[in-house]
Design a protein around this motif. Sequence first.
Motif, mmCIF file in Angstrom:
data_model
loop_
_atom_site.group_PDB
_atom_site.id
_atom_site.type_symbol
_atom_site.label_atom_id
_atom_site.label_comp_id
_atom_site.label_asym_id
_atom_site.label_seq_id
_atom_site.Cartn_x
_atom_site.Cartn_y
_atom_site.Cartn_z
ATOM 1 N N PRO A 107 0.794 -1.230 0.000
ATOM 2 C CA PRO A 107 0.000 0.000 0.000
ATOM 3 C C PRO A 107 0.829 1.285 0.000
ATOM 4 O O PRO A 107 0.423 2.281 -0.606
ATOM 5 C CB PRO A 107 -0.843 -0.124 1.282
ATOM 6 N N ARG A 108 1.983 1.299 0.659
ATOM 7 C CA ARG A 108 2.775 2.532 0.698
ATOM 8 C C ARG A 108 3.311 2.923 -0.675
ATOM 9 O O ARG A 108 3.738 4.060 -0.871
ATOM 10 C CB ARG A 108 3.917 2.400 1.697
ATOM 11 N N ARG A 109 3.276 1.990 -1.621
ATOM 12 C CA ARG A 109 3.655 2.320 -3.000
ATOM 13 C C ARG A 109 2.435 2.457 -3.901
ATOM 14 O O ARG A 109 2.427 3.291 -4.807
ATOM 15 C CB ARG A 109 4.579 1.233 -3.564
ATOM 16 N N SER A 110 1.422 1.643 -3.669
ATOM 17 C CA SER A 110 0.264 1.689 -4.563
ATOM 18 C C SER A 110 -0.631 2.906 -4.305
ATOM 19 O O SER A 110 -1.232 3.453 -5.237
ATOM 20 C CB SER A 110 -0.559 0.410 -4.439
ATOM 21 N N VAL A 111 -0.734 3.337 -3.042
ATOM 22 C CA VAL A 111 -1.596 4.486 -2.731
ATOM 23 C C VAL A 111 -1.082 5.763 -3.393
ATOM 24 O O VAL A 111 -1.887 6.519 -3.975
ATOM 25 C CB VAL A 111 -1.735 4.653 -1.202
ATOM 26 N N PRO A 112 0.221 6.096 -3.352
ATOM 27 C CA PRO A 112 0.685 7.288 -4.081
ATOM 28 C C PRO A 112 0.407 7.221 -5.581
ATOM 29 O O PRO A 112 0.096 8.249 -6.206
ATOM 30 C CB PRO A 112 2.186 7.317 -3.786
ATOM 31 N N VAL A 113 0.518 6.029 -6.177
ATOM 32 C CA VAL A 113 0.230 5.903 -7.608
ATOM 33 C C VAL A 113 -1.250 6.198 -7.865
ATOM 34 O O VAL A 113 -1.608 6.898 -8.821
ATOM 35 C CB VAL A 113 0.602 4.492 -8.109
ATOM 36 N N LEU A 114 -2.127 5.692 -6.995
ATOM 37 C CA LEU A 114 -3.551 5.981 -7.132
ATOM 38 C C LEU A 114 -3.820 7.472 -6.983
ATOM 39 O O LEU A 114 -4.595 8.058 -7.768
ATOM 40 C CB LEU A 114 -4.335 5.196 -6.078
ATOM 41 N N ALA A 115 -3.212 8.093 -5.968
ATOM 42 C CA ALA A 115 -3.421 9.524 -5.750
ATOM 43 C C ALA A 115 -2.967 10.329 -6.961
ATOM 44 O O ALA A 115 -3.652 11.277 -7.395
ATOM 45 C CB ALA A 115 -2.677 9.970 -4.491
ATOM 46 N N ALA A 116 -1.811 9.963 -7.530
ATOM 47 C CA ALA A 116 -1.319 10.676 -8.713
ATOM 48 C C ALA A 116 -2.271 10.492 -9.891
ATOM 49 O O ALA A 116 -2.552 11.449 -10.637
ATOM 50 C CB ALA A 116 0.076 10.169 -9.067
ATOM 51 N N ALA A 117 -2.783 9.275 -10.067
ATOM 52 C CA ALA A 117 -3.698 9.018 -11.178
ATOM 53 C C ALA A 117 -4.985 9.816 -11.023
ATOM 54 O O ALA A 117 -5.503 10.399 -11.995
ATOM 55 C CB ALA A 117 -3.997 7.524 -11.265
ATOM 56 N N LEU A 118 -5.533 9.886 -9.813
ATOM 57 C CA LEU A 118 -6.765 10.644 -9.593
ATOM 58 C C LEU A 118 -6.549 12.131 -9.835
ATOM 59 O O LEU A 118 -7.376 12.806 -10.473
ATOM 60 C CB LEU A 118 -7.264 10.407 -8.163
ATOM 61 N N VAL A 120 -4.074 13.710 -11.614
ATOM 62 C CA VAL A 120 -3.730 14.048 -13.005
ATOM 63 C C VAL A 120 -4.933 13.845 -13.925
ATOM 64 O O VAL A 120 -5.196 14.673 -14.817
ATOM 65 C CB VAL A 120 -2.529 13.201 -13.458
ATOM 66 N N SER A 121 -5.686 12.754 -13.737
ATOM 67 C CA SER A 121 -6.823 12.503 -14.620
ATOM 68 C C SER A 121 -7.900 13.577 -14.451
ATOM 69 O O SER A 121 -8.503 14.050 -15.430
ATOM 70 C CB SER A 121 -7.408 11.122 -14.339
ATOM 71 N N ALA A 122 -8.162 13.977 -13.216
ATOM 72 C CA ALA A 122 -9.166 15.021 -12.985
ATOM 73 C C ALA A 122 -8.734 16.332 -13.616
ATOM 74 O O ALA A 122 -9.541 17.027 -14.259
ATOM 75 C CB ALA A 122 -9.401 15.187 -11.486
ATOM 76 N N ALA A 123 -7.466 16.686 -13.421
ATOM 77 C CA ALA A 123 -6.973 17.932 -14.020
ATOM 78 C C ALA A 123 -7.057 17.877 -15.536
ATOM 79 O O ALA A 123 -7.443 18.869 -16.197
ATOM 80 C CB ALA A 123 -5.534 18.176 -13.572
ATOM 81 N N ALA A 124 -6.734 16.723 -16.134
ATOM 82 C CA ALA A 124 -6.780 16.606 -17.587
ATOM 83 C C ALA A 124 -8.205 16.716 -18.114
ATOM 84 O O ALA A 124 -8.463 17.384 -19.124
ATOM 85 C CB ALA A 124 -6.157 15.281 -18.013
ATOM 86 N N ALA A 141 -17.923 18.918 -16.907
ATOM 87 C CA ALA A 141 -16.562 18.380 -16.831
ATOM 88 C C ALA A 141 -16.311 17.730 -15.477
ATOM 89 O O ALA A 141 -15.648 16.686 -15.375
ATOM 90 C CB ALA A 141 -15.549 19.497 -17.093
ATOM 91 N N ALA A 142 -16.857 18.355 -14.435
ATOM 92 C CA ALA A 142 -16.690 17.766 -13.107
ATOM 93 C C ALA A 142 -17.403 16.412 -13.015
ATOM 94 O O ALA A 142 -16.913 15.479 -12.377
ATOM 95 C CB ALA A 142 -17.229 18.725 -12.041
ATOM 96 N N GLY A 143 -18.548 16.278 -13.670
ATOM 97 C CA GLY A 143 -19.239 14.998 -13.681
ATOM 98 C C GLY A 143 -18.439 13.918 -14.396
ATOM 99 O O GLY A 143 -18.386 12.766 -13.952
ATOM 100 N N ILE A 144 -17.835 14.316 -15.521
ATOM 101 C CA ILE A 144 -16.984 13.354 -16.236
ATOM 102 C C ILE A 144 -15.786 12.960 -15.385
ATOM 103 O O ILE A 144 -15.397 11.774 -15.323
ATOM 104 C CB ILE A 144 -16.528 13.948 -17.578
ATOM 105 N N ALA A 145 -15.182 13.917 -14.700
ATOM 106 C CA ALA A 145 -14.035 13.617 -13.829
ATOM 107 C C ALA A 145 -14.444 12.673 -12.706
ATOM 108 O O ALA A 145 -13.683 11.771 -12.319
ATOM 109 C CB ALA A 145 -13.467 14.910 -13.259
ATOM 110 N N THR A 146 -15.656 12.856 -12.189
ATOM 111 C CA THR A 146 -16.133 11.955 -11.138
ATOM 112 C C THR A 146 -16.268 10.531 -11.659
ATOM 113 O O THR A 146 -15.923 9.556 -10.969
ATOM 114 C CB THR A 146 -17.488 12.446 -10.606
ATOM 115 N N THR A 147 -16.769 10.383 -12.897
ATOM 116 C CA THR A 147 -16.871 9.057 -13.501
ATOM 117 C C THR A 147 -15.497 8.416 -13.655
ATOM 118 O O THR A 147 -15.303 7.222 -13.395
ATOM 119 C CB THR A 147 -17.570 9.149 -14.864
#
Length: 397
Positions: A107-118, A120-124, A141-147
């Motif tokens: 988890p100490r490695r997978s959680v940061p990867v998840l946080a980065a993905a959430l 970056v994807s939301a910002a994109a 756009a916020a609805g799409i980011a939530t999906t």
Amino acid sequence: MRLPRRPRDGHLLALDLAAALLVVTVYVHFAGLPDSAAQPAHTGPVWAGALVAAAVGLPVAARRRWPVPASLTALAGAVAAVLLDITREPCLAVGLTLYAVALTEVPRRSVPVLAAALTVSAAAVLTGEAVVTPTETWGGAAGIATTVWLVLGTGWASGFAVRARRAREADRAARRAERAVVDERLRIARELHDIVSHSLSLIAVKAGVAVHVAQRRPEEAVDALRVIERTSRAAMTEMRRTLGALRADPSGTAEAPLGPVPGVEALPLLAEQARQTGVAVELSVRVPEGGLAPGISLAVHRIVQESLTNVVKHAAPARCRVTVEADPREVRIDVTDDGRRGGRGPVGGNGSAGGHGLLGMRERAMTHGGTFSAGPRPEGGFAVSARLPQDRTRRTE
């Protein structure tokens, strides 16, 4: 409930490759490459569309071997696809790679990867949908980011759940293996105790007889020494068989040849050995024609052996009756003597080293789901009784 069998690694890799090719095909379709039949939304260079398609899809095929690099590469490709308006999909490829990250990484490695993905994807999504190619309002756009977040979080959570389940299974397997080792050690301890206690008791009694009559009746001393010789040889043979089983290699062969496991058929020999020490043994054995299961036959032999050992050590000279009766439901073992009690009893001294004799017999009976009792008789002497269920034993062997 039995868990479903896990797929083989080759099958999983084949599925990942198929999923990767599917994702690449979808992106090629919408990127407007030469083989595309759709009207592309992307108007940039063909090579850019090809690069994005490869960046999004191919990491899925490598997600089990390189989960973190595959996830970051797929995320970069998905961000590029959003900003270049190649296609609008909820980052399914990134969710697949996040599953592998949560499954294989701590988890100490997978959680940061998840946080980065959430993040970056939301910002994109917000930038692409509301700024670069404004096809949505900020709320849309916020609805799409939530999906997108839901897809990525589901992928990561699924991998984490599978990882936790496998860890629990591994922990249970480790505990079962540890328990099996403990049970085997107890079994070996019981076997060695029964062998040593019985044989040394007979040897000690006969050695005392030989010393007592050596000068006045030397022929009786010679007979006692012969009994000692036979008993010690038999004990050595049984010890070699037991230790040979301990030295057995994984293929099932052993360094020392293994003899037959003692059972009900060896009870007359136990009775004869006890008679040679001054115990008048009356033996009655009634078992089915086909005999008993090996495990329960050994248990009967050891219970009778330990009972006779106690009679020899603490009641001789005495009369002893041994009864073994078996029917389709259970095996009944009763050993009674009329000798002096000599401190034997269900609690404390039972005449065995460290008080393990009665405990060992009780453990043998309980191993087969049976019952055991022992104690002084009101009319004098001592009684041992055991009941071993037949049907359960046959099912477990």
